[in-house]
Design a protein around this motif. Structure first.
Motif, PDB file in Angstrom:
ATOM      1  N   LEU A  16     -18.445  -5.185   5.754  1.00  0.00           N
ATOM      2  CA  LEU A  16     -17.061  -5.364   5.311  1.00  0.00           C
ATOM      3  C   LEU A  16     -16.889  -4.946   3.862  1.00  0.00           C
ATOM      4  O   LEU A  16     -15.838  -4.424   3.473  1.00  0.00           O
ATOM      5  CB  LEU A  16     -16.637  -6.824   5.508  1.00  0.00           C
ATOM      6  CG  LEU A  16     -16.714  -7.356   6.946  1.00  0.00           C
ATOM      7  CD1 LEU A  16     -16.245  -8.805   7.006  1.00  0.00           C
ATOM      8  CD2 LEU A  16     -15.889  -6.495   7.893  1.00  0.00           C
ATOM      9  N   ASP A  17     -17.920  -5.178   3.053  1.00  0.00           N
ATOM     10  CA  ASP A  17     -17.855  -4.795   1.644  1.00  0.00           C
ATOM     11  C   ASP A  17     -17.905  -3.285   1.440  1.00  0.00           C
ATOM     12  O   ASP A  17     -17.626  -2.796   0.344  1.00  0.00           O
ATOM     13  CB  ASP A  17     -19.014  -5.437   0.867  1.00  0.00           C
ATOM     14  CG  ASP A  17     -18.892  -6.944   0.757  1.00  0.00           C
ATOM     15  OD1 ASP A  17     -17.770  -7.459   0.966  1.00  0.00           O
ATOM     16  OD2 ASP A  17     -19.902  -7.611   0.476  1.00  0.00           O
ATOM     17  N   THR A  18     -18.257  -2.555   2.491  1.00  0.00           N
ATOM     18  CA  THR A  18     -18.353  -1.096   2.407  1.00  0.00           C
ATOM     19  C   THR A  18     -16.982  -0.428   2.354  1.00  0.00           C
ATOM     20  O   THR A  18     -16.821   0.640   1.763  1.00  0.00           O
ATOM     21  CB  THR A  18     -19.146  -0.546   3.615  1.00  0.00           C
ATOM     22  OG1 THR A  18     -20.449  -1.138   3.631  1.00  0.00           O
ATOM     23  CG2 THR A  18     -19.299   0.966   3.570  1.00  0.00           C
ATOM     24  N   PHE A  19     -15.985  -1.062   2.932  1.00  0.00           N
ATOM     25  CA  PHE A  19     -14.649  -0.462   2.992  1.00  0.00           C
ATOM     26  C   PHE A  19     -14.068  -0.258   1.596  1.00  0.00           C
ATOM     27  O   PHE A  19     -14.198  -1.120   0.724  1.00  0.00           O
ATOM     28  CB  PHE A  19     -13.701  -1.326   3.820  1.00  0.00           C
ATOM     29  CG  PHE A  19     -13.929  -1.243   5.299  1.00  0.00           C
ATOM     30  CD1 PHE A  19     -13.520  -0.129   6.015  1.00  0.00           C
ATOM     31  CD2 PHE A  19     -14.563  -2.268   5.975  1.00  0.00           C
ATOM     32  CE1 PHE A  19     -13.740  -0.037   7.381  1.00  0.00           C
ATOM     33  CE2 PHE A  19     -14.788  -2.197   7.344  1.00  0.00           C
ATOM     34  CZ  PHE A  19     -14.366  -1.075   8.049  1.00  0.00           C
ATOM     35  N   ARG A  55     -18.343   0.350  17.497  1.00  0.00           N
ATOM     36  CA  ARG A  55     -19.254  -0.759  17.779  1.00  0.00           C
ATOM     37  C   ARG A  55     -20.438  -0.712  16.829  1.00  0.00           C
ATOM     38  O   ARG A  55     -21.108   0.322  16.707  1.00  0.00           O
ATOM     39  CB  ARG A  55     -19.764  -0.720  19.223  1.00  0.00           C
ATOM     40  CG  ARG A  55     -20.669  -1.913  19.529  1.00  0.00           C
ATOM     41  CD  ARG A  55     -21.112  -1.954  20.983  1.00  0.00           C
ATOM     42  NE  ARG A  55     -21.806  -3.213  21.253  1.00  0.00           N
ATOM     43  CZ  ARG A  55     -23.117  -3.400  21.106  1.00  0.00           C
ATOM     44  NH1 ARG A  55     -23.871  -2.394  20.687  1.00  0.00           N
ATOM     45  NH2 ARG A  55     -23.657  -4.565  21.359  1.00  0.00           N
ATOM     46  N   ALA A  56     -20.693  -1.836  16.164  1.00  0.00           N
ATOM     47  CA  ALA A  56     -21.866  -1.964  15.298  1.00  0.00           C
ATOM     48  C   ALA A  56     -23.070  -2.278  16.179  1.00  0.00           C
ATOM     49  O   ALA A  56     -23.528  -3.407  16.278  1.00  0.00           O
ATOM     50  CB  ALA A  56     -21.651  -3.056  14.254  1.00  0.00           C
ATOM     51  N   GLY A  57     -23.568  -1.271  16.841  1.00  0.00           N
ATOM     52  CA  GLY A  57     -24.677  -1.405  17.779  1.00  0.00           C
ATOM     53  C   GLY A  57     -24.806  -0.131  18.582  1.00  0.00           C
ATOM     54  O   GLY A  57     -23.980   0.789  18.465  1.00  0.00           O
ATOM     55  N   SER A  81     -29.214   1.990  14.334  1.00  0.00           N
ATOM     56  CA  SER A  81     -29.069   0.959  13.304  1.00  0.00           C
ATOM     57  C   SER A  81     -29.964  -0.248  13.557  1.00  0.00           C
ATOM     58  O   SER A  81     -30.371  -0.938  12.619  1.00  0.00           O
ATOM     59  CB  SER A  81     -27.607   0.508  13.213  1.00  0.00           C
ATOM     60  OG  SER A  81     -27.154  -0.026  14.451  1.00  0.00           O
ATOM     61  N   ASN A  82     -30.278  -0.518  14.829  1.00  0.00           N
ATOM     62  CA  ASN A  82     -31.162  -1.652  15.135  1.00  0.00           C
ATOM     63  C   ASN A  82     -32.498  -1.201  15.726  1.00  0.00           C
ATOM     64  O   ASN A  82     -33.248  -2.001  16.275  1.00  0.00           O
ATOM     65  CB  ASN A  82     -30.466  -2.620  16.099  1.00  0.00           C
ATOM     66  CG  ASN A  82     -30.178  -1.995  17.449  1.00  0.00           C
ATOM     67  OD1 ASN A  82     -30.458  -0.822  17.684  1.00  0.00           O
ATOM     68  ND2 ASN A  82     -29.609  -2.776  18.352  1.00  0.00           N
ATOM     69  N   THR A 283     -22.676  -1.697   8.256  1.00  0.00           N
ATOM     70  CA  THR A 283     -22.437  -0.695   7.217  1.00  0.00           C
ATOM     71  C   THR A 283     -22.175   0.670   7.824  1.00  0.00           C
ATOM     72  O   THR A 283     -21.247   1.389   7.423  1.00  0.00           O
ATOM     73  CB  THR A 283     -23.639  -0.632   6.260  1.00  0.00           C
ATOM     74  OG1 THR A 283     -23.835  -1.919   5.661  1.00  0.00           O
ATOM     75  CG2 THR A 283     -23.416   0.405   5.171  1.00  0.00           C
ATOM     76  N   GLN A 284     -22.996   1.041   8.811  1.00  0.00           N
ATOM     77  CA  GLN A 284     -22.804   2.326   9.474  1.00  0.00           C
ATOM     78  C   GLN A 284     -21.462   2.370  10.189  1.00  0.00           C
ATOM     79  O   GLN A 284     -20.756   3.382  10.165  1.00  0.00           O
ATOM     80  CB  GLN A 284     -23.942   2.571  10.462  1.00  0.00           C
ATOM     81  CG  GLN A 284     -23.956   3.970  11.058  1.00  0.00           C
ATOM     82  CD  GLN A 284     -25.185   4.207  11.925  1.00  0.00           C
ATOM     83  OE1 GLN A 284     -26.241   3.611  11.710  1.00  0.00           O
ATOM     84  NE2 GLN A 284     -25.061   5.060  12.928  1.00  0.00           N
TER      85      GLN A 284
END
Length: 390
Positions: A16-19, A55-57, A81-82, A283-284
Protein backbone atom coordinates in the motif's frame (compact mmCIF):
# COMPACT_ATOMS: atom_id res chain seq x y z
CA UNK A 1 -5.46 12.18 -12.65
CA UNK A 2 -6.56 10.47 -9.46
CA UNK A 3 -7.21 6.73 -9.43
CA UNK A 4 -9.19 4.78 -6.85
CA UNK A 5 -8.11 1.36 -5.56
CA UNK A 6 -10.23 -1.02 -3.50
CA UNK A 7 -8.46 -3.77 -1.57
CA UNK A 8 -9.72 -7.17 -0.48
CA UNK A 9 -8.09 -9.43 2.11
CA UNK A 10 -5.13 -8.21 4.15
CA UNK A 11 -2.71 -6.47 1.78
CA UNK A 12 0.76 -5.93 3.22
CA UNK A 13 1.36 -2.31 4.20
CA UNK A 14 4.58 -2.27 2.20
CA UNK A 15 2.46 -2.73 -0.91
CA UNK A 16 0.00 0.00 0.00
CA UNK A 17 2.90 2.34 0.72
CA UNK A 18 4.13 1.78 -2.84
CA UNK A 19 1.29 3.77 -4.40
CA UNK A 20 2.10 7.31 -5.46
CA UNK A 21 -0.02 10.35 -4.62
CA UNK A 22 -2.26 9.81 -7.66
CA UNK A 23 -3.82 6.75 -6.01
CA UNK A 24 -6.40 6.69 -3.23
CA UNK A 25 -7.04 3.50 -1.27
CA UNK A 26 -10.48 2.23 -0.16
CA UNK A 27 -12.33 5.51 -0.53
CA UNK A 28 -15.07 4.28 -2.86
CA UNK A 29 -17.01 1.21 -3.96
CA UNK A 30 -16.61 2.29 -7.60
CA UNK A 31 -12.85 2.01 -7.98
CA UNK A 32 -10.58 1.84 -10.99
CA UNK A 33 -8.74 -1.18 -9.59
CA UNK A 34 -9.22 -4.13 -7.27
CA UNK A 35 -6.14 -5.28 -5.36
CA UNK A 36 -6.85 -8.78 -4.04
CA UNK A 37 -5.41 -11.99 -2.66
CA UNK A 38 -7.70 -14.98 -2.17
CA UNK A 39 -11.17 -13.36 -2.14
CA UNK A 40 -13.62 -15.27 -4.34
CA UNK A 41 -14.82 -12.96 -7.13
CA UNK A 42 -16.29 -15.64 -9.38
CA UNK A 43 -19.88 -14.53 -8.70
CA UNK A 44 -19.13 -10.87 -8.02
CA UNK A 45 -20.78 -8.00 -9.87
CA UNK A 46 -18.15 -5.57 -11.13
CA UNK A 47 -18.72 -1.81 -11.12
CA UNK A 48 -18.52 -0.12 -14.52
CA UNK A 49 -15.58 1.94 -13.25
CA UNK A 50 -13.41 -1.14 -12.70
CA UNK A 51 -10.55 -1.34 -15.19
CA UNK A 52 -8.20 -3.88 -13.64
CA UNK A 53 -8.03 -6.67 -11.06
CA UNK A 54 -4.58 -7.49 -9.73
CA UNK A 55 -3.97 -10.47 -7.49
CA UNK A 56 -1.03 -10.37 -5.07
CA UNK A 57 -0.20 -14.01 -5.72
CA UNK A 58 0.44 -16.48 -8.49
CA UNK A 59 -3.01 -17.93 -9.24
CA UNK A 60 -6.17 -16.30 -10.59
CA UNK A 61 -8.64 -19.16 -10.20
CA UNK A 62 -10.68 -16.92 -7.84
CA UNK A 63 -11.35 -14.45 -10.68
CA UNK A 64 -13.87 -15.01 -13.54
CA UNK A 65 -11.37 -14.34 -16.32
CA UNK A 66 -13.77 -14.62 -19.27
CA UNK A 67 -16.41 -12.39 -17.67
CA UNK A 68 -13.78 -9.84 -16.66
CA UNK A 69 -12.43 -9.73 -20.22
CA UNK A 70 -15.89 -9.11 -21.67
CA UNK A 71 -16.27 -6.24 -19.20
CA UNK A 72 -13.01 -4.74 -20.46
CA UNK A 73 -11.15 -5.49 -17.24
CA UNK A 74 -7.46 -6.40 -17.40
CA UNK A 75 -6.54 -9.18 -14.95
CA UNK A 76 -3.03 -9.58 -13.56
CA UNK A 77 -1.20 -11.74 -11.06
CA UNK A 78 2.26 -11.55 -9.49
CA UNK A 79 4.07 -14.73 -10.55
CA UNK A 80 7.23 -15.45 -8.63
CA UNK A 81 6.45 -13.20 -5.67
CA UNK A 82 6.02 -16.18 -3.32
CA UNK A 83 8.26 -18.64 -5.19
CA UNK A 84 11.05 -18.63 -2.62
CA UNK A 85 8.59 -19.20 0.22
CA UNK A 86 7.12 -22.25 -1.51
CA UNK A 87 10.57 -23.56 -2.40
CA UNK A 88 11.77 -23.37 1.21
CA UNK A 89 8.64 -25.12 2.52
CA UNK A 90 8.90 -27.94 -0.03
CA UNK A 91 12.57 -28.52 0.75
CA UNK A 92 11.91 -28.46 4.51
CA UNK A 93 9.06 -30.96 4.12
CA UNK A 94 11.20 -33.15 1.89
CA UNK A 95 13.76 -33.35 4.68
CA UNK A 96 11.11 -33.81 7.37
CA UNK A 97 9.38 -36.64 5.52
CA UNK A 98 12.68 -38.37 4.73
CA UNK A 99 13.73 -38.25 8.37
CA UNK A 100 10.27 -39.28 9.66
CA UNK A 101 10.10 -36.12 11.76
CA UNK A 102 6.32 -36.13 12.04
CA UNK A 103 6.12 -39.71 13.31
CA UNK A 104 9.07 -39.09 15.64
CA UNK A 105 7.39 -36.00 17.09
CA UNK A 106 4.15 -37.93 17.70
CA UNK A 107 6.12 -40.71 19.40
CA UNK A 108 7.93 -38.26 21.66
CA UNK A 109 4.69 -36.58 22.70
CA UNK A 110 3.17 -39.96 23.57
CA UNK A 111 6.16 -41.18 25.58
CA UNK A 112 6.98 -38.66 28.26
CA UNK A 113 7.95 -39.83 31.69
CA UNK A 114 10.79 -40.87 33.96
CA UNK A 115 12.12 -43.49 31.54
CA UNK A 116 11.82 -41.35 28.41
CA UNK A 117 15.57 -41.36 27.66
CA UNK A 118 15.89 -45.14 28.05
CA UNK A 119 12.75 -45.80 26.01
CA UNK A 120 13.64 -43.45 23.16
CA UNK A 121 17.18 -44.79 22.99
CA UNK A 122 15.77 -48.29 22.49
CA UNK A 123 13.06 -47.21 20.02
CA UNK A 124 14.78 -44.52 17.94
CA UNK A 125 15.80 -46.95 15.21
CA UNK A 126 12.10 -47.09 14.29
CA UNK A 127 12.56 -43.60 12.86
CA UNK A 128 15.68 -44.18 10.83
CA UNK A 129 15.35 -42.03 7.76
CA UNK A 130 17.20 -41.38 4.55
CA UNK A 131 19.33 -38.50 3.34
CA UNK A 132 18.57 -36.39 0.29
CA UNK A 133 22.08 -36.49 -1.11
CA UNK A 134 22.27 -38.81 -4.10
CA UNK A 135 18.49 -39.27 -4.30
CA UNK A 136 16.47 -38.45 -7.40
CA UNK A 137 13.87 -35.69 -7.52
CA UNK A 138 11.33 -35.27 -10.33
CA UNK A 139 10.08 -31.69 -10.67
CA UNK A 140 6.85 -31.44 -12.66
CA UNK A 141 6.59 -27.84 -13.83
CA UNK A 142 9.74 -25.72 -14.13
CA UNK A 143 8.37 -22.22 -13.77
CA UNK A 144 9.10 -19.76 -10.97
CA UNK A 145 8.72 -22.27 -8.11
CA UNK A 146 9.79 -25.46 -9.86
CA UNK A 147 13.07 -23.99 -11.10
CA UNK A 148 13.94 -22.79 -7.58
CA UNK A 149 13.13 -26.19 -6.07
CA UNK A 150 15.29 -27.86 -8.71
CA UNK A 151 18.19 -25.50 -7.98
CA UNK A 152 17.95 -26.05 -4.22
CA UNK A 153 17.82 -29.83 -4.68
CA UNK A 154 20.95 -29.75 -6.82
CA UNK A 155 22.73 -27.78 -4.10
CA UNK A 156 21.77 -30.55 -1.65
CA UNK A 157 23.44 -33.10 -3.86
CA UNK A 158 20.31 -34.56 -5.42
CA UNK A 159 19.85 -35.71 -9.00
CA UNK A 160 17.05 -33.71 -10.62
CA UNK A 161 14.89 -34.48 -13.63
CA UNK A 162 12.32 -32.01 -14.90
CA UNK A 163 9.20 -32.23 -17.02
CA UNK A 164 7.40 -29.19 -18.43
CA UNK A 165 5.93 -29.32 -21.95
CA UNK A 166 4.77 -25.68 -21.68
CA UNK A 167 8.07 -24.16 -20.59
CA UNK A 168 8.49 -20.64 -21.97
CA UNK A 169 11.75 -19.41 -23.43
CA UNK A 170 12.14 -16.85 -20.62
CA UNK A 171 11.58 -19.51 -17.94
CA UNK A 172 14.05 -21.87 -19.59
CA UNK A 173 16.86 -19.38 -18.96
CA UNK A 174 16.34 -19.80 -15.20
CA UNK A 175 16.82 -23.58 -15.17
CA UNK A 176 20.15 -25.03 -14.15
CA UNK A 177 21.74 -27.00 -17.01
CA UNK A 178 22.34 -29.88 -14.61
CA UNK A 179 18.59 -30.56 -14.56
CA UNK A 180 17.86 -33.47 -16.86
CA UNK A 181 14.83 -33.03 -19.11
CA UNK A 182 12.14 -35.64 -19.66
CA UNK A 183 9.83 -35.83 -22.67
CA UNK A 184 7.01 -37.51 -20.75
CA UNK A 185 5.67 -37.26 -17.24
CA UNK A 186 5.85 -41.03 -16.70
CA UNK A 187 9.49 -41.07 -17.73
CA UNK A 188 10.19 -38.25 -15.26
CA UNK A 189 8.63 -40.00 -12.25
CA UNK A 190 9.71 -43.55 -13.12
CA UNK A 191 12.83 -43.79 -10.95
CA UNK A 192 12.35 -40.75 -8.73
CA UNK A 193 12.54 -41.00 -4.96
CA UNK A 194 10.59 -37.76 -4.70
CA UNK A 195 8.06 -36.13 -7.03
CA UNK A 196 7.01 -32.51 -6.58
CA UNK A 197 4.40 -30.70 -8.70
CA UNK A 198 4.49 -26.97 -9.55
CA UNK A 199 2.12 -26.24 -12.44
CA UNK A 200 -0.77 -23.77 -12.87
CA UNK A 201 -4.28 -25.12 -12.57
CA UNK A 202 -6.26 -25.36 -15.79
CA UNK A 203 -8.22 -27.90 -17.80
CA UNK A 204 -5.03 -29.59 -18.99
CA UNK A 205 -3.44 -29.93 -15.55
CA UNK A 206 -6.52 -30.99 -13.56
CA UNK A 207 -5.66 -34.40 -12.08
CA UNK A 208 -2.36 -34.30 -13.95
CA UNK A 209 -1.03 -36.71 -11.33
CA UNK A 210 -3.61 -39.48 -11.60
CA UNK A 211 -3.60 -43.23 -10.92
CA UNK A 212 -1.64 -43.95 -14.10
CA UNK A 213 1.13 -41.52 -13.21
CA UNK A 214 1.29 -42.71 -9.59
CA UNK A 215 1.45 -46.30 -10.79
CA UNK A 216 4.52 -45.37 -12.84
CA UNK A 217 6.26 -44.00 -9.76
CA UNK A 218 8.92 -45.82 -7.79
CA UNK A 219 7.87 -47.98 -4.84
CA UNK A 220 8.13 -46.10 -1.52
CA UNK A 221 8.54 -42.70 -3.18
CA UNK A 222 7.19 -39.45 -1.71
CA UNK A 223 4.75 -37.17 -3.58
CA UNK A 224 4.35 -33.42 -2.95
CA UNK A 225 1.56 -31.13 -4.20
CA UNK A 226 2.33 -27.48 -3.47
CA UNK A 227 0.71 -26.30 -6.67
CA UNK A 228 -3.12 -26.27 -6.51
CA UNK A 229 -5.95 -28.43 -5.25
CA UNK A 230 -6.93 -30.84 -8.02
CA UNK A 231 -3.54 -31.10 -9.72
CA UNK A 232 -3.06 -34.40 -7.85
CA UNK A 233 -5.94 -36.86 -7.68
CA UNK A 234 -6.22 -37.02 -3.88
CA UNK A 235 -8.21 -40.24 -3.96
CA UNK A 236 -5.56 -41.95 -6.06
CA UNK A 237 -2.78 -40.58 -3.85
CA UNK A 238 -4.49 -41.87 -0.70
CA UNK A 239 -4.95 -45.31 -2.23
CA UNK A 240 -1.26 -45.37 -3.08
CA UNK A 241 -0.33 -44.48 0.50
CA UNK A 242 -2.64 -47.15 1.94
CA UNK A 243 -1.20 -49.71 -0.50
CA UNK A 244 2.37 -48.71 0.55
CA UNK A 245 3.10 -47.59 -3.01
CA UNK A 246 3.84 -44.10 -1.65
CA UNK A 247 5.73 -43.64 1.59
CA UNK A 248 4.14 -40.22 2.13
CA UNK A 249 1.78 -37.88 0.33
CA UNK A 250 2.45 -34.27 1.34
CA UNK A 251 0.12 -31.49 0.21
CA UNK A 252 -0.95 -27.93 0.96
CA UNK A 253 -4.55 -28.59 -0.04
CA UNK A 254 -6.70 -30.60 2.29
CA UNK A 255 -9.91 -32.44 1.52
CA UNK A 256 -12.07 -34.62 3.79
CA UNK A 257 -10.91 -37.76 1.98
CA UNK A 258 -7.28 -37.26 3.05
CA UNK A 259 -7.91 -35.79 6.50
CA UNK A 260 -6.36 -37.60 9.48
CA UNK A 261 -4.79 -40.31 7.36
CA UNK A 262 -1.53 -41.93 8.39
CA UNK A 263 1.40 -40.95 6.16
CA UNK A 264 -0.64 -38.18 4.56
CA UNK A 265 0.75 -34.80 5.64
CA UNK A 266 -1.51 -31.81 5.04
CA UNK A 267 -0.52 -28.20 5.63
CA UNK A 268 -3.21 -25.46 5.62
CA UNK A 269 -2.40 -23.68 2.34
CA UNK A 270 0.69 -21.98 3.75
CA UNK A 271 3.04 -22.43 0.80
CA UNK A 272 3.33 -18.70 0.13
CA UNK A 273 2.45 -17.50 3.61
CA UNK A 274 5.56 -15.70 4.75
CA UNK A 275 5.92 -12.05 5.66
CA UNK A 276 8.43 -11.66 2.86
CA UNK A 277 6.20 -13.28 0.23
CA UNK A 278 3.19 -11.20 1.24
CA UNK A 279 5.28 -8.05 1.03
CA UNK A 280 6.74 -9.04 -2.34
CA UNK A 281 3.31 -9.85 -3.75
CA UNK A 282 1.69 -6.67 -2.46
CA UNK A 283 4.50 -4.47 -3.76
CA UNK A 284 4.53 -6.14 -7.16
CA UNK A 285 0.73 -5.90 -7.36
CA UNK A 286 0.72 -2.19 -6.47
CA UNK A 287 3.31 -1.47 -9.16
CA UNK A 288 1.21 -3.43 -11.65
CA UNK A 289 -1.91 -1.42 -10.81
CA UNK A 290 -0.03 1.86 -11.26
CA UNK A 291 1.68 0.78 -14.48
CA UNK A 292 -1.56 -0.39 -16.13
CA UNK A 293 -3.69 2.58 -15.14
CA UNK A 294 -1.02 5.18 -15.91
CA UNK A 295 0.49 3.66 -19.07
CA UNK A 296 -1.76 0.82 -20.27
CA UNK A 297 1.14 -1.68 -20.23
CA UNK A 298 -0.05 -5.27 -19.81
CA UNK A 299 3.04 -7.24 -18.76
CA UNK A 300 1.95 -10.17 -16.52
CA UNK A 301 -1.67 -9.91 -17.64
CA UNK A 302 -3.46 -13.25 -17.70
CA UNK A 303 -6.18 -12.22 -20.15
CA UNK A 304 -4.46 -9.69 -22.43
CA UNK A 305 -1.33 -9.98 -24.57
CA UNK A 306 1.82 -8.79 -22.80
CA UNK A 307 2.62 -5.33 -24.18
CA UNK A 308 5.08 -2.73 -22.93
CA UNK A 309 5.18 0.32 -25.17
CA UNK A 310 7.20 3.48 -24.38
CA UNK A 311 4.76 6.27 -23.52
CA UNK A 312 6.27 9.40 -25.04
CA UNK A 313 3.26 11.15 -26.60
CA UNK A 314 0.88 13.41 -24.65
CA UNK A 315 -2.08 11.05 -25.04
CA UNK A 316 -2.67 7.32 -25.32
CA UNK A 317 -5.75 5.34 -26.30
CA UNK A 318 -6.00 1.69 -25.29
CA UNK A 319 -8.63 -0.64 -26.69
CA UNK A 320 -9.51 -4.13 -25.45
CA UNK A 321 -11.40 -5.93 -28.18
CA UNK A 322 -12.13 -9.24 -29.83
CA UNK A 323 -9.41 -10.73 -31.98
CA UNK A 324 -11.25 -10.53 -35.29
CA UNK A 325 -10.34 -9.08 -38.72
CA UNK A 326 -10.53 -5.34 -39.46
CA UNK A 327 -10.61 -4.17 -35.85
CA UNK A 328 -7.55 -1.95 -36.23
CA UNK A 329 -8.99 -0.61 -39.48
CA UNK A 330 -12.25 0.37 -37.80
CA UNK A 331 -10.43 2.11 -34.95
CA UNK A 332 -8.04 4.06 -37.18
CA UNK A 333 -10.91 5.08 -39.46
CA UNK A 334 -12.63 6.74 -36.50
CA UNK A 335 -9.43 8.62 -35.64
CA UNK A 336 -9.13 9.78 -39.25
CA UNK A 337 -12.75 10.96 -39.32
CA UNK A 338 -12.06 13.11 -36.26
CA UNK A 339 -8.82 14.39 -37.80
CA UNK A 340 -6.65 12.82 -35.07
CA UNK A 341 -3.13 12.02 -36.20
CA UNK A 342 -1.54 8.78 -34.93
CA UNK A 343 1.97 9.16 -33.51
CA UNK A 344 2.46 5.42 -32.97
CA UNK A 345 0.37 2.29 -32.74
CA UNK A 346 0.86 -1.25 -31.40
CA UNK A 347 -1.43 -4.27 -31.53
CA UNK A 348 -1.21 -7.83 -30.24
CA UNK A 349 -3.54 -10.72 -29.49
CA UNK A 350 -3.88 -13.44 -26.90
CA UNK A 351 -6.18 -16.18 -28.14
CA UNK A 352 -9.60 -14.57 -28.71
CA UNK A 353 -8.73 -11.19 -27.20
CA UNK A 354 -6.67 -8.38 -28.73
CA UNK A 355 -5.25 -5.15 -27.35
CA UNK A 356 -4.43 -2.00 -29.26
CA UNK A 357 -2.36 0.94 -28.03
CA UNK A 358 -2.50 4.21 -29.99
CA UNK A 359 -0.47 7.28 -29.07
CA UNK A 360 -1.45 10.72 -30.37
CA UNK A 361 0.28 14.10 -30.13
CA UNK A 362 -2.65 16.50 -30.28
CA UNK A 363 -6.17 16.10 -28.90
CA UNK A 364 -8.86 18.43 -27.61
CA UNK A 365 -11.43 17.58 -24.96
CA UNK A 366 -14.34 17.36 -27.40
CA UNK A 367 -12.48 15.01 -29.71
CA UNK A 368 -11.37 12.76 -26.87
CA UNK A 369 -14.91 12.23 -25.59
CA UNK A 370 -16.34 11.62 -29.06
CA UNK A 371 -13.45 9.31 -29.96
CA UNK A 372 -13.96 7.08 -26.91
CA UNK A 373 -17.72 6.99 -27.50
CA UNK A 374 -17.36 6.00 -31.16
CA UNK A 375 -14.78 3.29 -30.46
CA UNK A 376 -16.90 1.90 -27.62
CA UNK A 377 -19.81 1.62 -30.05
CA UNK A 378 -17.93 -0.93 -32.18
CA UNK A 379 -19.68 -4.22 -31.24
CA UNK A 380 -16.42 -6.15 -30.86
CA UNK A 381 -14.87 -3.60 -28.46
CA UNK A 382 -14.88 -4.42 -24.74
CA UNK A 383 -13.41 -1.15 -23.50
CA UNK A 384 -11.68 1.95 -24.85
CA UNK A 385 -9.72 4.19 -22.52
CA UNK A 386 -7.86 7.51 -22.74
CA UNK A 387 -4.67 8.02 -20.71
CA UNK A 388 -2.92 11.36 -20.40
CA UNK A 389 0.83 11.36 -20.04
CA UNK A 390 1.67 12.43 -16.50
Amino acid sequence: MTYQVKTFNAIAQSGLDTFNDNFKINQTDDPDAYLIRSVNLRDAEFPQSLKTIVRAGAGTNNVPIHRATEAGIAVFNTPGSNANAVKELVISLMISASRNIFAANAYSNNHVGADVSKRTEADKTKFNGTELMGKKLAVIGLGHVGSLVAEAALELGMNVIGYDPYLSTDAAWNINNHVDRSNTIKQAVKNADYVTVHVPKNDETYKLIDRNVIEAMKQNSILFNYSRLGIVDNEAALEAVLDKKLKYYVTDFGEPIIADQENVIVTPHIGGSTLEAESNGATQAANTVMRYLETGDTVQSVNLPAMKVPFEAPYRFTVIHKNVPNMVGQITTILAQLNVNIASMSNAAKKDTAYTIIDVDDLNAENSIELIQKIDQIPEVYRARLIKHK
